[in-house]
Design an enzyme around this catalytic site. Structure first.
Site, short mmCIF file in Angstrom:
data_model
loop_
_atom_site.label_atom_id
_atom_site.label_comp_id
_atom_site.label_asym_id
_atom_site.label_seq_id
_atom_site.Cartn_x
_atom_site.Cartn_y
_atom_site.Cartn_z
N CYS A 79 3.97 84.44 9.76
CA CYS A 79 4.11 85.03 8.37
C CYS A 79 5.69 84.83 8.06
O CYS A 79 6.52 85.53 8.77
CB CYS A 79 3.81 86.50 8.10
N CYS A 227 5.29 82.52 -0.15
CA CYS A 227 4.68 82.58 1.13
C CYS A 227 5.44 81.45 1.89
O CYS A 227 5.51 80.30 1.66
CB CYS A 227 3.33 82.00 1.27
N1 LIG Z 1 -1.79 84.84 4.58
C1 LIG Z 1 -1.43 84.34 5.54
C2 LIG Z 1 -0.35 84.93 6.37
C3 LIG Z 1 0.81 85.35 5.68
C4 LIG Z 1 1.97 84.08 5.11
C5 LIG Z 1 3.17 84.66 4.86
N2 LIG Z 1 3.20 85.53 3.34
C6 LIG Z 1 4.30 83.71 4.94
O1 LIG Z 1 5.31 84.25 4.72
O2 LIG Z 1 4.31 82.80 5.64
C7 LIG Z 1 -2.45 83.79 6.56
O3 LIG Z 1 -3.51 84.56 6.64
O4 LIG Z 1 -2.37 82.92 7.27
#
Ligand SMILES: N[C@@H](CCC[C@H](N)C(=O)O)C(=O)O
Length: 291
Positions: A79, A227
Site C-alpha cells: 500500500c 492508489c
Molecule cells: N487494495 C490494495 C491494497 C491497497 C493499495 C493502496 N491503496 C496503495 O496506495 O497502494 C490490495 O488489496 O492490493
C-alpha cells in the site's frame, strides 16, 4: 476483547487514499479480519480504505512489521499511500528521515524528500510473470492479456496490462478515465476468475510520455481517490509498452505522484505527500460481539 479496543489511532490520507495508522509495536495483540471490518463500520467507526498496523519488528534494522488491511478485512502485500502516511507519522515522532520496514511483500525503504513535505517509498521491483500476479492461466506476454467486458465484438474495456507490485494490478488503457462507470465494472473485474487472488483495477490515460492520468477500483476497498501501488503498476506497464518514460507524473483524483522505475536496480520509487487529519481511540463498542 479486540486488541484494538481503546487503542490509539491516527487518521491520515495519502492524496485522498483514506488511511488509518495503528502502532501496536508495544502490544502482543493481533488484529483480525473481523476487527478490521469493525473499524470501518458505518456505525461509529472510522471510514478508511486501508488500515496500516505496525507490529514489533521481526528483522534487525527494520522499524516495524506492517500488516495492511483493506476495509473488507482482507490483507494486502503493498500500500504505497499508506506507507507514506506511516513514514510521516514515525518520522514526526522520532525525528528520523529514513527507515526500513517489513511488509508481507518484503523489505521496503522509505525516506523524507526530495522536499520536507514529500515522502519517497521504494516499492521494490515489479513482477510480470503470470504466476506472480497471479493469473489463473498462462499468459506469456503480460503487457496485454486477453480479457474484456461488454459485447464480444464491441467490448467496453479490454486487453489490460497486468503487473504485481507486491499486490495484483490490471491496467486498462483508455482515452478518458472518467468516461466509464468504474463503480459498476470495478467489482466485476476485481472478481474475474482470471484473478485467483482478485485484483486492483485501474483505468489509465497516457497524456504524453511523462504524464499519465488514472482512476482505480481497489481490491477489498472499492473506488478510491488514490492508489499508490496502482500508480507504480501503471507507470511500469506504460514504460514496458514504450508508451512512457521511466520517470513519470501520475495524476489521480486526489492529487499527483511522481513515479520512477529505476534502471539500475529495477526498483520503483513513489514520491508524494501524506496528510495527518486527527487522532483518537477506538470505541470498544465497535468490537462487541453481536448478540
Ligand atoms: N487494495 C490494495 C491494497 C491497497 C493499495 C493502496 N491503496 C496503495 O496506495 O497502494 C490490495 O488489496 O492490493
Amino acid at each position: 476483547m479486540s486488541a484494538l479496543a481503546n487503542h490509539a489511532f491516527a487518521k491520515m490520507n495519502g492524496i485522498g487514499n483514506e488511511i488509518v495508522v495503528v502502532d501496536m509495536r508495544d502490544s502482543a495483540g493481533r488484529v483480525t479480519p473481523d476487527d478490521a471490518r469493525a473499524v470501518a463500520s458505518a456505525n461509529g467507526g472510522v471510514a478508511y480504505d486501508q488500515l496500516m498496523v505496525l507490529q514489533k519488528p521481526r528483522l534487525d534494522g527494520t522499524e516495524a512489521f506492517i500488516r495492511i488491511y483493506n476495509n473488507d478485512g482482507s490483507e494486502a502485500g503493498a500500500c504505497g499511500n499508506g506507507m507514506r502516511c506511516v513514514v510521516r507519522r514515525i518520522f514526526e515522532k522520532n525525528g528520523q528521515t529514513a527507515a526500513t520496514f517489513e511488509t508481507a511483500a518484503g523489505l521496503l525503504n522509505a525516506w523524507q524528500g526530495p522536499s520536507p513535505d514529500l515522502y519517497t517509498v521504494d516499492m521494490g521491483a515489479p513482477k510480470f510473470g503470470w504466476q506472480d500476479i497471479p493469473l489463473a492461466e498462462e499468459f506469456r506476454d503480460t503487457r496485454y492479456i486477453e480479457l474484456q467486458i461488454g459485447p464480444i465484438d464491441n467490448p467496453i474495456l479490454h486487453s489490460p496490462s497486468v503487473v504485481s507490485m507486491g499486490n495484483p494490478h490490471a491496467i486498462f488503457w483508455v482515452d478518458d478515465v472518467d468516461g466509464y462507470d468504474l463503480e459498476r465494472f470495478g467489482p466485476l473485474l476485481e472478481n474475474h476468475p482470471i484473478f485467483p487472488e482478485r485484483a486492483n483495477i485501474t483505468l489509465a490515460h497516457i497524456v504524453d510520455d511523462k504524464h499519465i492520468t488514472i482512476r482505480t477500483w481497489e481490491r477489498g476497498a472499492g473506488l478510491t481517490r488514490a492508489c499508490g501501488s496502482a500508480a507504480c503498476a501503471t507507470a511500469v506497464a506504460a514504460a514496458r509498452l514504450k508508451r512512457a518514460e521511466r520517470n513519470v507524473e501520475i495524476t489521480l483524483p486526489g492529487g499527483k505522484l511522481g513515479i520512477e522505475w529505476r534502471e539500475r536496480d529495477d526498483h520503483v520509487l513513489m514520491t508524494g505527500t501524506a496528510t495527518f487529519e486527527y487522532e483518537g481511540r477506538f470505541d470498544p463498542a465497535l468490537f462487541a460481539p453481536v448478540a
